[in-house]
Design a protein around this motif. Structure first.
Motif, short mmCIF file in Angstrom:
data_model
loop_
_atom_site.label_atom_id
_atom_site.label_comp_id
_atom_site.label_asym_id
_atom_site.label_seq_id
_atom_site.Cartn_x
_atom_site.Cartn_y
_atom_site.Cartn_z
N LEU A 84 0.83 -1.20 0.00
CA LEU A 84 0.00 0.00 0.00
C LEU A 84 0.86 1.25 0.00
O LEU A 84 0.50 2.25 -0.60
N ALA A 85 2.01 1.20 0.67
CA ALA A 85 2.89 2.38 0.68
C ALA A 85 3.36 2.70 -0.73
O ALA A 85 3.42 3.85 -1.13
N SER A 86 3.70 1.66 -1.51
CA SER A 86 4.14 1.91 -2.88
C SER A 86 3.00 2.36 -3.76
O SER A 86 3.17 3.21 -4.63
N LEU A 87 1.79 1.83 -3.51
CA LEU A 87 0.64 2.24 -4.32
C LEU A 87 0.22 3.65 -3.99
O LEU A 87 -0.24 4.39 -4.86
N VAL A 130 -6.92 -1.61 -4.47
CA VAL A 130 -6.04 -0.44 -4.42
C VAL A 130 -5.19 -0.37 -5.69
O VAL A 130 -5.01 0.69 -6.29
N ALA A 131 -4.65 -1.52 -6.11
CA ALA A 131 -3.84 -1.54 -7.33
C ALA A 131 -4.67 -1.15 -8.55
O ALA A 131 -4.18 -0.45 -9.44
N SER A 132 -5.94 -1.59 -8.60
CA SER A 132 -6.81 -1.23 -9.72
C SER A 132 -7.06 0.27 -9.75
O SER A 132 -7.01 0.90 -10.82
N TRP A 133 -7.36 0.86 -8.58
CA TRP A 133 -7.60 2.30 -8.53
C TRP A 133 -6.33 3.08 -8.90
O TRP A 133 -6.41 4.14 -9.54
N THR A 134 -5.18 2.57 -8.52
CA THR A 134 -3.94 3.24 -8.86
C THR A 134 -3.73 3.25 -10.37
O THR A 134 -3.30 4.26 -10.94
N ARG A 179 -12.96 10.46 -8.23
CA ARG A 179 -11.52 10.64 -8.06
C ARG A 179 -10.87 9.32 -7.64
O ARG A 179 -11.16 8.78 -6.55
N LYS A 180 -9.98 8.80 -8.49
CA LYS A 180 -9.39 7.49 -8.24
C LYS A 180 -8.40 7.52 -7.07
O LYS A 180 -8.26 6.52 -6.36
N ASP A 181 -7.71 8.65 -6.87
CA ASP A 181 -6.79 8.71 -5.74
C ASP A 181 -7.55 8.66 -4.42
O ASP A 181 -7.10 8.05 -3.44
N LEU A 182 -8.75 9.27 -4.38
CA LEU A 182 -9.58 9.21 -3.17
C LEU A 182 -10.09 7.79 -2.96
O LEU A 182 -10.06 7.26 -1.84
N ARG A 183 -10.56 7.17 -4.03
CA ARG A 183 -11.06 5.79 -3.90
C ARG A 183 -9.93 4.83 -3.51
O ARG A 183 -10.14 3.87 -2.78
N SER A 184 -8.73 5.12 -3.98
CA SER A 184 -7.58 4.29 -3.61
C SER A 184 -7.29 4.40 -2.11
O SER A 184 -7.04 3.40 -1.44
N LEU A 185 -7.34 5.64 -1.59
CA LEU A 185 -7.11 5.81 -0.15
C LEU A 185 -8.20 5.13 0.67
O LEU A 185 -7.93 4.54 1.73
N GLU A 186 -9.45 5.20 0.19
CA GLU A 186 -10.54 4.53 0.91
C GLU A 186 -10.33 3.02 0.91
O GLU A 186 -10.60 2.34 1.92
N ALA A 187 -9.87 2.47 -0.21
CA ALA A 187 -9.58 1.04 -0.26
C ALA A 187 -8.42 0.70 0.66
O ALA A 187 -8.42 -0.34 1.34
N GLY A 223 -3.70 7.26 10.28
CA GLY A 223 -3.02 8.04 9.25
C GLY A 223 -3.80 8.10 7.96
O GLY A 223 -3.88 9.15 7.32
N LEU A 224 -4.39 6.98 7.55
CA LEU A 224 -5.17 6.96 6.31
C LEU A 224 -6.43 7.81 6.44
O LEU A 224 -6.84 8.48 5.48
N ARG A 225 -7.05 7.79 7.61
CA ARG A 225 -8.23 8.64 7.80
C ARG A 225 -7.87 10.12 7.66
O ARG A 225 -8.60 10.91 7.04
N GLN A 226 -6.72 10.49 8.22
CA GLN A 226 -6.28 11.88 8.08
C GLN A 226 -5.98 12.22 6.63
O GLN A 226 -6.30 13.32 6.15
N GLN A 227 -5.37 11.29 5.90
CA GLN A 227 -5.07 11.53 4.49
C GLN A 227 -6.34 11.70 3.67
O GLN A 227 -6.40 12.56 2.77
N ILE A 228 -7.35 10.89 3.96
CA ILE A 228 -8.61 10.99 3.22
C ILE A 228 -9.26 12.34 3.47
O ILE A 228 -9.73 13.02 2.54
N GLN A 229 -9.29 12.76 4.73
CA GLN A 229 -9.89 14.06 5.04
C GLN A 229 -9.12 15.19 4.38
O GLN A 229 -9.70 16.13 3.84
N SER A 230 -7.78 15.08 4.42
CA SER A 230 -6.96 16.12 3.79
C SER A 230 -7.17 16.14 2.28
O SER A 230 -7.24 17.22 1.67
N LEU A 231 -7.29 14.97 1.66
CA LEU A 231 -7.48 14.92 0.21
C LEU A 231 -8.81 15.53 -0.18
O LEU A 231 -8.91 16.19 -1.22
#
Length: 483
Positions: A17-20, A172-176, A300-308, A377-385
């Protein structure tokens, strides 16, 4: 999956997930456009499936649809994203296999010659009541066996949640990959529009060059007739040479931008292109902000990727939580064993294993802390995005509105500058004035035309950027460009 491998698998999910996440399905996403692809350039296929495109002998006709289509197929970012998706899918299958029955078949035969005396056996050391006799010191043993081995996890909650987390890692890989398609569509579309703008600059420069040649001829004729001055000839010649420099610079810029476009499409740098589309111009009526935001949150695929990724972290946390539960597994085999070419007999083993974790509290608490930190951390990233998405959409809407107004002003300026040049040219031809106003009017027209070309490019790029920020650029760029 045995308990000792669970932390390793959880770490693998975290690294994947870090690389994606370094790269940015609502249901039934519209498919990408199907462009009328131009004839493919010759290609050389190397070992390992690597394809190297070769330049065609003639210039390749290319529309913006074909350019984006080629980019979505051959851009290196797309190719790498697809291979990363395949890699993640393969790792998901490996995790899944740990929950399925594992069965192997083994057949073997062996021949051994054993020196019993060397192992300490001789008739004097063996005392068996009623046994009298000797045995050979060198014996030969031929053994053949065949068996089926079976292993099955009967109850392993952590392994189940880890598998569910791996499933979401596949998403996640598909959304990326989908997000990378949006990036490529934006870059290729913008570069194509940049090259079209360069072509317009060349056309304007050539038209002004012809006008400067006419002005030079007029100034020379007036001077030869004795009604003009040598200064008029010098001004006209300087203006002509200045315009020649402008044309050379425009052609050079056009050539370099076509090379950059080739790079984005995966074509050789030397491939000649003939751009078949002109600069599009159509006023765009954007959706209201609230509707655009809703569409962006959905597309937005980057948002959907973070949600996944957050789903992956949540399921990984559950896997860590249930490590305290016992696990139940079964191991066994059935087969035959006997002397080669002799008598065989069935053999089997059935083992049920119940495992309880004891004295692992430090490790379990540590894994829980890691999983919780990833989730927070992911929740914070989603809110920030989401905040970033709103900022990007608001900025893009302002850019679209401002550049649209600039295009209208630039069009008016070109018309006024053209009329001014015509008037000053008529005055010079009638001998009322010298050619200084003509030179100034030509410079004003050149500046107005360049400004119009640039504002048209900025307007179309702003619309593409709005489509990208909304998450629909690869599927709806035609609508945004008004084509």
């Amino acid at each position: 999956m045995t308990r000792k491998y669970l932390p390793v698998a959880a770490m693998w999910l975290g690294f994947s997930l870090a690389s994606l996440a370094q790269q940015p399905k609502p249901e039934e996403l519209p498919s990408a456009p199907e462009p009328n692809t131009a004839p493919n350039a010759p290609a050389t296929r190397l070992a390992g499936g690597v394809v190297v495109e070769r330049a065609t002998p003639n210039a390749l006709p290319l529309s913006i649809d074909e350019a984006i289509g080629r980019g979505l197929q051959h851009n290196l970012g797309i190719v790498l994203a697809l291979q990363n998706q395949r890699s993640v899918h393969g790792q998901v299958l490996q995790v899944k296999n740990n929950l399925l029955p594992s069965m192997t078949a083994v057949a073997k035969t062996s021949t051994q010659q054993i020196n019993l005396a060397a192992l300490g056996f001789n008739p004097n050391t063996i005392s068996i009541p009623g046994y009298v006799g000797t045995f050979p010191q060198i014996v030969k043993v031929d053994v053949t066996s065949a068996q089926l081995n079976l292993n099955q996890q009967l109850f392993n909650v952590p392994a189940y949640y880890l598998y569910r987390a791996a499933q979401r890692a596949d998403d996640v890989a598909s959304w990326t990959t989908l997000n990378e398609r949006g990036v490529v569509a934006l870059n290729v579309g913008s570069q194509y529009l940049r090259a079209v703008a360069d072509a317009s600059e060349i056309e304007n420069a050539r038209a002004l060059l012809k006008a400067d040649e006419v002005a030079l001829n007029q100034a020379t004729a007036s001077h030869d007739a004795g009604v003009g001055t040598h200064l008029d000839v010098l001004r006209a010649r300087v203006q002509l040479q200045t315009q020649q420099q402008t044309l050379i610079n425009a052609e050079n810029t056009f050539a370099k931008d076509k090379i950059a476009l080739n790079r984005l499409m995966g074509l050789p740098a030397e491939q000649e292109l003939t751009l078949t589309d002109t600069t599009p111009y159509a006023e765009f009526a954007a959706l209201p902000l609230d509707q655009t935001m809703s569409l962006a949150y959905e597309r937005r695929k980057d948002l959907r990727s973070l949600e996944a990724q957050m789903d992956v972290a949540d399921r990984t946390q559950k896997a860590v939580k249930y490590e305290r539960l016992p696990s139940l597994s079964f191991d066994g085999y059935y087969g035959v064993l006997g002397e080669t070419h002799g008598l065989y007999h069935g053999v089997f083993s059935a083992v049920g294993k119940l495992t309880f974790p004891i004295f692992q509290e430090g490790q379990l608490r540590g894994e829980r802390e890691v999983a919780q930190s990833q989730l927070i951390g992911l929740r914070q990233q989603i809110q920030s995005l989401k905040v970033t998405i709103e900022q990007q959409i608001r900025s893009a809407m302002l850019d679209v509105e401002a550049t649209d107004d600039q295009v209208k002003v630039a069009q008016s300026n070109v018309g006024l500058a053209t009329q001014a040049l015509q008037d000053t040219t008529d005055r010079f031809a009638a001998g009322i004035d010298d050619n200084l106003p003509v030179v100034q009017a030509q410079a004003t027209l050149a500046s107005a035309q360049s400004r119009l070309v640039e504002t048209l490019y900025q307007y179309n790029q702003a619309k593409l950027r709005l489509a990208r920020n909304t998450g629909v650029v690869e599927t709806q760029y035609k609508t945004y460009l008004g084509r």
